[in-house]
Structure formats: structure tokens, C-alpha cells
Write a protein that holds these residues in place. Sequence first.
Motif, PDB file in Angstrom:
ATOM      1  N   PRO A 279       0.846  -1.209   0.000  1.00 41.46           N
ATOM      2  CA  PRO A 279       0.000   0.000   0.000  1.00 41.46           C
ATOM      3  C   PRO A 279       0.877   1.253   0.000  1.00 41.46           C
ATOM      4  O   PRO A 279       1.993   1.254   0.517  1.00 41.46           O
ATOM      5  N   GLY A 280       0.360   2.307  -0.601  1.00 43.70           N
ATOM      6  CA  GLY A 280       1.083   3.572  -0.607  1.00 43.70           C
ATOM      7  C   GLY A 280       2.293   3.583  -1.516  1.00 43.70           C
ATOM      8  O   GLY A 280       3.214   4.388  -1.317  1.00 43.70           O
ATOM      9  N   CYS A 281       2.303   2.731  -2.546  1.00 43.68           N
ATOM     10  CA  CYS A 281       3.437   2.670  -3.469  1.00 43.68           C
ATOM     11  C   CYS A 281       3.311   3.772  -4.515  1.00 43.68           C
ATOM     12  O   CYS A 281       2.338   3.817  -5.277  1.00 43.68           O
ATOM     13  N   ALA A 282       4.287   4.658  -4.570  1.00 47.80           N
ATOM     14  CA  ALA A 282       4.250   5.769  -5.521  1.00 47.80           C
ATOM     15  C   ALA A 282       4.424   5.297  -6.956  1.00 47.80           C
ATOM     16  O   ALA A 282       3.874   5.900  -7.888  1.00 47.80           O
ATOM     17  N   VAL A 283       5.172   4.217  -7.149  1.00 47.99           N
ATOM     18  CA  VAL A 283       5.370   3.695  -8.500  1.00 47.99           C
ATOM     19  C   VAL A 283       4.065   3.128  -9.048  1.00 47.99           C
ATOM     20  O   VAL A 283       3.667   3.425 -10.184  1.00 47.99           O
ATOM     21  N   ARG A 284       3.356   2.325  -8.236  1.00 50.73           N
ATOM     22  CA  ARG A 284       2.093   1.759  -8.712  1.00 50.73           C
ATOM     23  C   ARG A 284       1.063   2.865  -8.948  1.00 50.73           C
ATOM     24  O   ARG A 284       0.257   2.787  -9.878  1.00 50.73           O
ATOM     25  N   ALA A 285       1.087   3.889  -8.113  1.00 51.80           N
ATOM     26  CA  ALA A 285       0.171   5.014  -8.312  1.00 51.80           C
ATOM     27  C   ALA A 285       0.456   5.697  -9.648  1.00 51.80           C
ATOM     28  O   ALA A 285      -0.465   6.114 -10.365  1.00 51.80           O
ATOM     29  N   ALA A 286       1.737   5.794 -10.002  1.00 51.95           N
ATOM     30  CA  ALA A 286       2.108   6.401 -11.281  1.00 51.95           C
ATOM     31  C   ALA A 286       1.665   5.526 -12.456  1.00 51.95           C
ATOM     32  O   ALA A 286       1.271   6.040 -13.502  1.00 51.95           O
ATOM     33  N   VAL A 287       1.712   4.212 -12.276  1.00 51.87           N
ATOM     34  CA  VAL A 287       1.217   3.308 -13.325  1.00 51.87           C
ATOM     35  C   VAL A 287      -0.284   3.518 -13.503  1.00 51.87           C
ATOM     36  O   VAL A 287      -0.792   3.640 -14.638  1.00 51.87           O
ATOM     37  N   GLU A 288      -1.025   3.553 -12.412  1.00 56.88           N
ATOM     38  CA  GLU A 288      -2.475   3.731 -12.479  1.00 56.88           C
ATOM     39  C   GLU A 288      -2.852   5.084 -13.076  1.00 56.88           C
ATOM     40  O   GLU A 288      -3.883   5.216 -13.743  1.00 56.88           O
ATOM     41  N   ALA A 289      -1.984   6.082 -12.883  1.00 60.97           N
ATOM     42  CA  ALA A 289      -2.246   7.416 -13.436  1.00 60.97           C
ATOM     43  C   ALA A 289      -1.795   7.537 -14.888  1.00 60.97           C
ATOM     44  O   ALA A 289      -1.964   8.594 -15.498  1.00 60.97           O
ATOM     45  N   GLY A 290      -1.206   6.477 -15.434  1.00 64.02           N
ATOM     46  CA  GLY A 290      -0.732   6.504 -16.815  1.00 64.02           C
ATOM     47  C   GLY A 290       0.602   7.194 -16.994  1.00 64.02           C
ATOM     48  O   GLY A 290       1.013   7.472 -18.130  1.00 64.02           O
ATOM     49  N   GLU A 291       1.294   7.455 -15.897  1.00 63.42           N
ATOM     50  CA  GLU A 291       2.586   8.136 -15.986  1.00 63.42           C
ATOM     51  C   GLU A 291       3.738   7.159 -16.218  1.00 63.42           C
ATOM     52  O   GLU A 291       4.836   7.566 -16.613  1.00 63.42           O
ATOM     53  N   ILE A 292       3.503   5.887 -15.935  1.00 61.93           N
ATOM     54  CA  ILE A 292       4.452   4.808 -16.219  1.00 61.93           C
ATOM     55  C   ILE A 292       3.733   3.789 -17.081  1.00 61.93           C
ATOM     56  O   ILE A 292       2.585   3.412 -16.783  1.00 61.93           O
ATOM     57  N   ASP A 293       4.393   3.333 -18.119  1.00 65.80           N
ATOM     58  CA  ASP A 293       3.779   2.384 -19.039  1.00 65.80           C
ATOM     59  C   ASP A 293       3.420   1.089 -18.312  1.00 65.80           C
ATOM     60  O   ASP A 293       4.264   0.480 -17.635  1.00 65.80           O
ATOM     61  N   ALA A 294       2.175   0.649 -18.470  1.00 72.09           N
ATOM     62  CA  ALA A 294       1.691  -0.538 -17.755  1.00 72.09           C
ATOM     63  C   ALA A 294       2.405  -1.809 -18.216  1.00 72.09           C
ATOM     64  O   ALA A 294       2.667  -2.708 -17.405  1.00 72.09           O
ATOM     65  N   GLY A 295       2.732  -1.899 -19.502  1.00 71.99           N
ATOM     66  CA  GLY A 295       3.433  -3.075 -20.001  1.00 71.99           C
ATOM     67  C   GLY A 295       4.819  -3.195 -19.401  1.00 71.99           C
ATOM     68  O   GLY A 295       5.241  -4.286 -18.984  1.00 71.99           O
ATOM     69  N   ARG A 296       5.555  -2.090 -19.374  1.00 72.85           N
ATOM     70  CA  ARG A 296       6.880  -2.092 -18.753  1.00 72.85           C
ATOM     71  C   ARG A 296       6.771  -2.491 -17.289  1.00 72.85           C
ATOM     72  O   ARG A 296       7.596  -3.261 -16.776  1.00 72.85           O
ATOM     73  N   TYR A 297       5.763  -1.980 -16.593  1.00 70.51           N
ATOM     74  CA  TYR A 297       5.612  -2.296 -15.178  1.00 70.51           C
ATOM     75  C   TYR A 297       5.325  -3.776 -14.965  1.00 70.51           C
ATOM     76  O   TYR A 297       5.897  -4.404 -14.059  1.00 70.51           O
ATOM     77  N   GLU A 298       4.438  -4.370 -15.773  1.00 74.98           N
ATOM     78  CA  GLU A 298       4.125  -5.792 -15.616  1.00 74.98           C
ATOM     79  C   GLU A 298       5.357  -6.652 -15.864  1.00 74.98           C
ATOM     80  O   GLU A 298       5.571  -7.668 -15.194  1.00 74.98           O
ATOM     81  N   ARG A 299       6.192  -6.241 -16.808  1.00 74.35           N
ATOM     82  CA  ARG A 299       7.427  -6.995 -17.051  1.00 74.35           C
ATOM     83  C   ARG A 299       8.415  -6.799 -15.905  1.00 74.35           C
ATOM     84  O   ARG A 299       9.195  -7.707 -15.595  1.00 74.35           O
ATOM     85  N   TYR A 300       8.379  -5.627 -15.268  1.00 73.41           N
ATOM     86  CA  TYR A 300       9.182  -5.406 -14.055  1.00 73.41           C
ATOM     87  C   TYR A 300       8.792  -6.420 -12.990  1.00 73.41           C
ATOM     88  O   TYR A 300       9.662  -7.028 -12.346  1.00 73.41           O
ATOM     89  N   ARG A 301       7.503  -6.620 -12.792  1.00 72.83           N
ATOM     90  CA  ARG A 301       7.032  -7.578 -11.790  1.00 72.83           C
ATOM     91  C   ARG A 301       7.553  -8.983 -12.089  1.00 72.83           C
ATOM     92  O   ARG A 301       7.986  -9.705 -11.184  1.00 72.83           O
ATOM     93  N   ALA A 302       7.523  -9.363 -13.362  1.00 75.24           N
ATOM     94  CA  ALA A 302       7.984 -10.700 -13.747  1.00 75.24           C
ATOM     95  C   ALA A 302       9.486 -10.849 -13.498  1.00 75.24           C
ATOM     96  O   ALA A 302       9.954 -11.880 -12.994  1.00 75.24           O
ATOM     97  N   ILE A 303      10.257  -9.812 -13.846  1.00 75.80           N
ATOM     98  CA  ILE A 303      11.705  -9.869 -13.625  1.00 75.80           C
ATOM     99  C   ILE A 303      12.003  -9.892 -12.138  1.00 75.80           C
ATOM    100  O   ILE A 303      12.891 -10.631 -11.679  1.00 75.80           O
ATOM    101  N   TYR A 304      11.273  -9.117 -11.354  1.00 72.52           N
ATOM    102  CA  TYR A 304      11.484  -9.091  -9.901  1.00 72.52           C
ATOM    103  C   TYR A 304      11.274 -10.486  -9.320  1.00 72.52           C
ATOM    104  O   TYR A 304      12.070 -10.956  -8.496  1.00 72.52           O
ATOM    105  N   GLN A 305      10.210 -11.161  -9.750  1.00 72.77           N
ATOM    106  CA  GLN A 305       9.938 -12.504  -9.250  1.00 72.77           C
ATOM    107  C   GLN A 305      11.072 -13.459  -9.615  1.00 72.77           C
ATOM    108  O   GLN A 305      11.500 -14.272  -8.792  1.00 72.77           O
ATOM    109  N   ASP A 306      11.577 -13.358 -10.848  1.00 75.41           N
ATOM    110  CA  ASP A 306      12.703 -14.206 -11.254  1.00 75.41           C
ATOM    111  C   ASP A 306      13.923 -13.946 -10.375  1.00 75.41           C
ATOM    112  O   ASP A 306      14.623 -14.884  -9.971  1.00 75.41           O
ATOM    113  N   LEU A 307      14.199 -12.674 -10.090  1.00 75.87           N
ATOM    114  CA  LEU A 307      15.363 -12.337  -9.269  1.00 75.87           C
ATOM    115  C   LEU A 307      15.195 -12.824  -7.827  1.00 75.87           C
ATOM    116  O   LEU A 307      16.167 -13.267  -7.203  1.00 75.87           O
ATOM    117  N   GLU A 308      13.982 -12.773  -7.302  1.00 75.56           N
ATOM    118  CA  GLU A 308      13.743 -13.285  -5.951  1.00 75.56           C
ATOM    119  C   GLU A 308      14.000 -14.785  -5.893  1.00 75.56           C
ATOM    120  O   GLU A 308      14.618 -15.287  -4.944  1.00 75.56           O
TER     121      GLU A 308
END
Length: 329
Positions: A279-308
Motif C-alpha cells: 500500500p502507498g506505493c508511488a510507483v504503482r500510483a504512477a502506473v495507475e495514473a498513466g505516468e508509467i507504461d503498464a506493459g513495462r511495469y508488468e514486465r518489471y514484476r515478472a523480472i522481480y519474481q525471477d530475481l527473488e
Amino acid sequence: MAEEVEHTKESWPENVVVRVRGPFYDVWTAQGVIRCVVRGALKRERRREDLVVVGDRVEVRIVGPGEGVIEAVAPRRRALMRRARDREVAQVIVANLDQFVAVFAAAQPELSFGMLDRFLVVAESQELPTVICLNKVDLDPEGRARAALAPYRAIGYPVVETSVVTRIGLEELWRMLEGKLSALAGPSGVGKTSLVKAFRPELELRIGAVSEATGRGRHTTTASELIQLDERTFLVDTPGIGVLHLWAVLPEELGQYYREFRRYLGSCAYRDCRHLDEPGCAVRAAVEAGEIDAGRYERYRAIYQDLEEEAERQGRWEVERLRRERRTR
């Protein structure tokens, strides 16, 4: 068999590795290209995957006509690297670059945004200036692939659109390459070797076709090779990459390597925010506001999971040790 590339003395940096052939290393020296082996003690000091690569500056001892021994390797300024397949070691693809050119095709094969994003993480982690080259644009008459790269232009990555067939964009690409040592890297079949040949048409380089069965390119470049385009311009053609495993990138530092995230880092509700579901994530808020590309963000999530998953497999302390080693080599 590819033609042996000839190099001239003008402006060529001395004692640089131009190609690797099995246990032999071709090094440009003041005496011309010398075929070298590596000193035994140096082999014991360095890992095999990280021993000597194209672009390395080396100390050479001449032992005979056209023959030498590599005695030492200078510290690398920048390197394009990945984790070796099935092993927890670094594989350095090319060293001491001025810039990296990520080459993808508009079609045949289809543009892989997941691999593009991984390439950009590698480049950002090495502070390596990057150009995105969209090749084969003659196969994309409706411009869909070109339009899909708009988010990358928006965050500051130079994008050049090229076609060897129509010669669109080749002059623009040349201006980006001129006076630099650059590496072309990307999947097989995207036209990296064709681009090299567009600037050096006299070279007899093997050019492959995309498999109709798989839609993937066939490997034609089997080893990286540094090619001189003119007195000041050098280009490394690298083998096609099917899978790009990130090397020594911790999950929690991944967001630093996304340019569009940086203005929001430090503004989240939690200091250790992963930018996933907190909660309170500024990056996700920027995605929801269209300030960060949603496709790039979803791929970030996938890469993060791989790195974990990778960090859990290796052990976090080992990953941190590898990260420190990466930054000091």
C-alpha cells in the motif's frame, strides 16, 4: 567461413582483443594482429567464463612471429554481461564499450519486449549508454512495432528504425555509431550481421534466415568479433541471445534500473517498498495514473519474481558478494 577482418593502425587502440577462437585470442598490437594464448597463472586467477573477452585491453609478451602470450588484463571500464546458462557465474559478452545497441526486429522474429527490458536493466546496471535499433521496418508497413516503442522514447532511450533492404535509417544509425566502440546485441535473426555488412559490404559474413517452424532466428555469428568500420568507429557483432539471465542484480535494486521509476523512488509509504503490492506505493500510483507504461511495469514484476527466486536459490549473501565483485572487476 567468415572472412578474417583486416584492421588498420589508424586510431585503433593498442593491445585490444578483437576475437576469441577457442584457446586463442587475436590481439591488435603495434605489430599488427597477434594470435595469443593466456599465461597459465592468469588462467588460475580468473574464471574461465570471465578470462579474456573481446574488447579487453591486455598486456602481451611477443614470443614469435605473429604469436604472443597475454600476461595481464586491464580493469574493465564497462561490460555487457549475463549469468551463464545453468551456472552461477558471470559470462562477459564484450568489455570496454562506449555504448550498447540493442537490436530487435519489427517482424521475423517478433519483437520481444521482455528481452529488451532485460537488456536495458543490464545496461543501466553498468551505466552503459544504450541505443534501441528496430531493424527490418520494411516488414512492418503498418508501424505497429514502431508505435509500441513509444514508451521507450518517452523515457529517453534513442530509437533508430532501420532496414537493410530499403536502407532506411542507416545514415542515422551511422551517426550514432561514429567515433565510438559499440556492440550490437539481440536475439538471433534480427539482422545484426546484415547491419554490419551494410557498413562493410566487402566482408564475407554469414547471414541466416528466420526459421518458418519456430519463428526464431538461426545463429550465424558464433563468437563476438570487433570490426573496424573506419579510423574512429568500431563495432562488435555478437552471437544471437536466446535467454538473458541477469547477473548479480538484487531484487530490491531492480527499480533503480528503470528510468521512469526514479522520480518516484523514495516517495513510497514504506522505505523497503518492492513496488509490487504494498500500500502507498508511488510507483504503482504512477502506473495507475498513466505516468508509467503498464506493459513495462508488468514486465518489471515478472523480472522481480525471477530475481527473488534466484536470490533464494543462491543465498542472499552470495548474491551480494557477486554484486560487489561485479562492480570491482
